[in-house]
Write a protein that holds these residues in place. Structure first.
Motif, PDB file in Angstrom:
ATOM      1  N   TYR A 145      -5.451  -3.699   1.407  1.00 19.05           N
ATOM      2  CA  TYR A 145      -4.936  -3.246   0.118  1.00 19.05           C
ATOM      3  C   TYR A 145      -4.406  -4.433  -0.694  1.00 19.05           C
ATOM      4  O   TYR A 145      -4.732  -4.588  -1.882  1.00 19.05           O
ATOM      5  CB  TYR A 145      -3.829  -2.212   0.334  1.00 19.05           C
ATOM      6  CG  TYR A 145      -3.295  -1.609  -0.946  1.00 19.05           C
ATOM      7  CD1 TYR A 145      -3.807  -0.412  -1.426  1.00 19.05           C
ATOM      8  CD2 TYR A 145      -2.281  -2.230  -1.672  1.00 19.05           C
ATOM      9  CE1 TYR A 145      -3.324   0.150  -2.610  1.00 19.05           C
ATOM     10  CE2 TYR A 145      -1.793  -1.685  -2.849  1.00 19.05           C
ATOM     11  CZ  TYR A 145      -2.320  -0.498  -3.308  1.00 19.05           C
ATOM     12  OH  TYR A 145      -1.846   0.044  -4.479  1.00 19.05           O
TER      13      TYR A 145
ATOM     14  N   PRO B 299      -5.786   5.013   3.645  1.00 15.44           N
ATOM     15  CA  PRO B 299      -6.135   3.775   4.374  1.00 15.44           C
ATOM     16  C   PRO B 299      -7.407   3.903   5.199  1.00 15.44           C
ATOM     17  O   PRO B 299      -8.082   2.896   5.448  1.00 15.44           O
ATOM     18  CB  PRO B 299      -4.911   3.535   5.268  1.00 15.44           C
ATOM     19  CG  PRO B 299      -4.249   4.853   5.380  1.00 15.44           C
ATOM     20  CD  PRO B 299      -4.509   5.577   4.092  1.00 15.44           C
TER      21      PRO B 299
ATOM     22  N   PHE C 290       2.699   2.128   3.267  1.00 20.82           N
ATOM     23  CA  PHE C 290       3.514   1.092   3.903  1.00 20.82           C
ATOM     24  C   PHE C 290       4.945   1.571   4.102  1.00 20.82           C
ATOM     25  O   PHE C 290       5.607   1.998   3.154  1.00 20.82           O
ATOM     26  CB  PHE C 290       3.508  -0.178   3.046  1.00 20.82           C
ATOM     27  CG  PHE C 290       4.248  -1.330   3.657  1.00 20.82           C
ATOM     28  CD1 PHE C 290       3.656  -2.109   4.627  1.00 20.82           C
ATOM     29  CD2 PHE C 290       5.544  -1.635   3.274  1.00 20.82           C
ATOM     30  CE1 PHE C 290       4.332  -3.178   5.196  1.00 20.82           C
ATOM     31  CE2 PHE C 290       6.230  -2.695   3.831  1.00 20.82           C
ATOM     32  CZ  PHE C 290       5.623  -3.465   4.801  1.00 20.82           C
TER      33      PHE C 290
ATOM     34  N   SER D 242       0.837  -1.192   0.000  1.00 19.62           N
ATOM     35  CA  SER D 242       0.000   0.000   0.000  1.00 19.62           C
ATOM     36  C   SER D 242       0.875   1.247   0.000  1.00 19.62           C
ATOM     37  O   SER D 242       2.040   1.194   0.411  1.00 19.62           O
ATOM     38  CB  SER D 242      -0.912  -0.010   1.233  1.00 19.62           C
ATOM     39  OG  SER D 242      -0.145  -0.115   2.414  1.00 19.62           O
TER      40      SER D 242
ATOM     41  N   SER E 268      -3.162  -2.334   5.419  1.00 19.40           N
ATOM     42  CA  SER E 268      -2.260  -2.773   4.343  1.00 19.40           C
ATOM     43  C   SER E 268      -2.623  -4.175   3.869  1.00 19.40           C
ATOM     44  O   SER E 268      -2.439  -4.504   2.687  1.00 19.40           O
ATOM     45  CB  SER E 268      -0.805  -2.722   4.821  1.00 19.40           C
ATOM     46  OG  SER E 268      -0.588  -3.616   5.908  1.00 19.40           O
TER      47      SER E 268
END
Length: 456
Positions: free
Chosen positions: A330, A416, A319, A316, A327
């Motif tokens: 994702y 996110p 990250f 992601s 994450s």
């Protein structure tokens, strides 16, 4: 003979009654202890009238008064006693489960792997061996600790992960520690990983996942398994997988169920616990954790020490070395888009005009397919049919495919906080799976007809 016997019983009721009375008497005589206890419990007692009434109302005869020797519970009492017995049986069953994870001696790992000289199980960068440990067929993975971890913390996490059971997760059977390395033993599961199933290097035009339902089954299993990891496996601990990718998914035959590998690896190696602090120096970001030494001055030497561990295409945007549930979401979205299109997450195409390699992301191609330049439903359907894996031979429900693509795109948004939780995603994909079943029933070849090749 059955007809004659029934006729005799109909014609001679007195004889039948006499036989039944004799059978009752013999049953009463042969089971004297049980009959005496029942007669005592049913005998009225003025001092215990309430107890006597409850006991007497508990049991009734199966075959009529005085003719049967078995009993059944009344519905109200049966429900109450069944719930109590269920709780008792579940409690005893839970206590009998082997909840202690196997802590293997390092000598056992060395012996099972022939001192690590056995053939590697896979060609991945992580060393792994297939072997037998304490009578179980397992695959042992060698991982390096990312931070120091106490024995008590390690045992607690091992216990939580070992108690996790889900049909879409390959189970951890035990672990061993040697120096800076931890050796994780997982149950061996026959099948192929999703990457090889989607992209056969020897025959690119072939895939075992040639039907829409096979891919929907995999998507449903993945969503259910990851939802379990995030919300149900760790109880009070927020577990993270971190290694969600197509090569970490095993596809089993013949039902094409999907099983997630490496569950618990990130937790046990200390890759998801330490809070990360981002330090910006000269437009270069570095992860600074409490266990590390003070940050040194960074240079643009091209050193690999600044590269974060992760798989290209699945990471992601936010990250920075510390995996989170967002994450994971994702990476899950990328796998779903990969499953729909059959393409790699990242692909490089050579541009003859500019003489350069152009980077293409499956996330971008999916957005162009369902979003793109807009257009009416017919244009969106046309772009979607061209984007979905051609090896499905255009046999899939377009509406369901579009909804699944949009769910995956929601999982790969840059922010996110805007990504959905896995519980919400799993619920939506389960509904799409049911819609796909209805679609599959409508296109199924009818079998209730006959054909003749005789001359007419």
């Amino acid at each position: 003979m059955c007809g004659n016997k029934m006729a005799v019983q109909a014609d001679e009721p007195n004889t039948t009654k006499k036989h039944s009375n004799s059978r009752s008497a013999r049953a009463t005589t042969s089971s004297a202890p049980y009959s005496s206890s029942r007669s005592q419990s049913q005998r009225p007692d003025p001092t215990h009238s309430s107890t006597t009434t409850t006991t007497a109302s508990t049991y009734t005869y199966d075959g009529g008064t005085g003719t049967g020797s078995s009993y059944r519970l009344n519905s109200s009492t049966a429900t109450a006693e069944a719930s109590v017995s269920t709780r008792t049986s579940l409690s005893s069953f839970r206590n009998s489960l082997p909840e202690n994870t196997h802590i293997y001696d390092f000598s056992e790992i060395r012996s099972a792997t022939n001192n690590f000289l056995s053939k590697r199980f896979s060609s991945s960068s992580t060393p792994s061996w297939r072997c037998v440990l304490r009578g179980k067929d397992v695959v042992v993975f060698q991982r390096k600790f990312r931070r120091p971890i106490q024995d008590s913390e390690l045992r607690e996490k091992l216990s939580v992960i070992y108690r996790s059971h889900h049909m879409s997760i390959i189970k951890l059977t035990g672990a061993s520690i040697s120096g800076d390395y931890i050796y994780l033993a997982y149950d061996y599961t026959s099948g192929g990983n999703l990457t090889d199933c989607l992209r056969n290097k020897r025959n690119p035009e072939f895939t075992v996942l040639s039907s829409w339902m096979s891919r929907m089954q995999i998507a449903t299993d993945l969503a259910s398994g990851l939802d379990y990891i995030h919300n149900k496996a760790g109880l009070k601990i927020n577990l993270v997988h971190k290694y969600v990718k197509s090569s970490s998914v095993i596809v089993t035959e013949p039902s094409f169920n999907a099983k997630i590998c490496h569950f618990g690896t990130a937790e046990l190696c200390g890759e998801t616990v330490v809070e990360a602090k981002v330090v910006k120096q000269s437009e270069i970001e570095e992860i600074d954790s409490p266990e590390r030494s003070p940050a040194k001055k960074l240079t643009r030497s091209g050193s690999r020490t600044m590269q974060f561990e992760g798989v290209n295409g699945y990471m992601s945007p936010e990250f920075r070395g510390l995996a989170t549930q967002k994450s994971d979401v994702y990476a899950f979205g990328v796998v779903i888009l990969e499953l729909l299109s059959g393409e790699e997450p990242v692909k490089y195409r050579y541009d003859k005009v500019n003489g350069e390699h152009v980077k293409t992301l499956v996330v971008e191609t999916a957005r162009s397919a369902v979003g793109g330049d807009g257009g009416d439903e017919a244009e969106i359907e046309g772009r979607l049919r061209r984007w979905v894996d051609r090896r499905l031979k255009d046999s899939f429900p377009v509406v369901v495919a579009e909804k699944l693509t949009r769910i995956a795109l929601d999982c790969v948004v840059d922010d996110p906080n805007l990504r959905p939780s896995m519980s919400r995603v799993a619920g939506k994909i389960s509904k799409l799976y049911l819609d796909s079943l209805k679609w599959a029933d409508t296109i199924r070849i009818p079998t209730d007809f006959t054909a003749s090749f005789a001359p007419r």
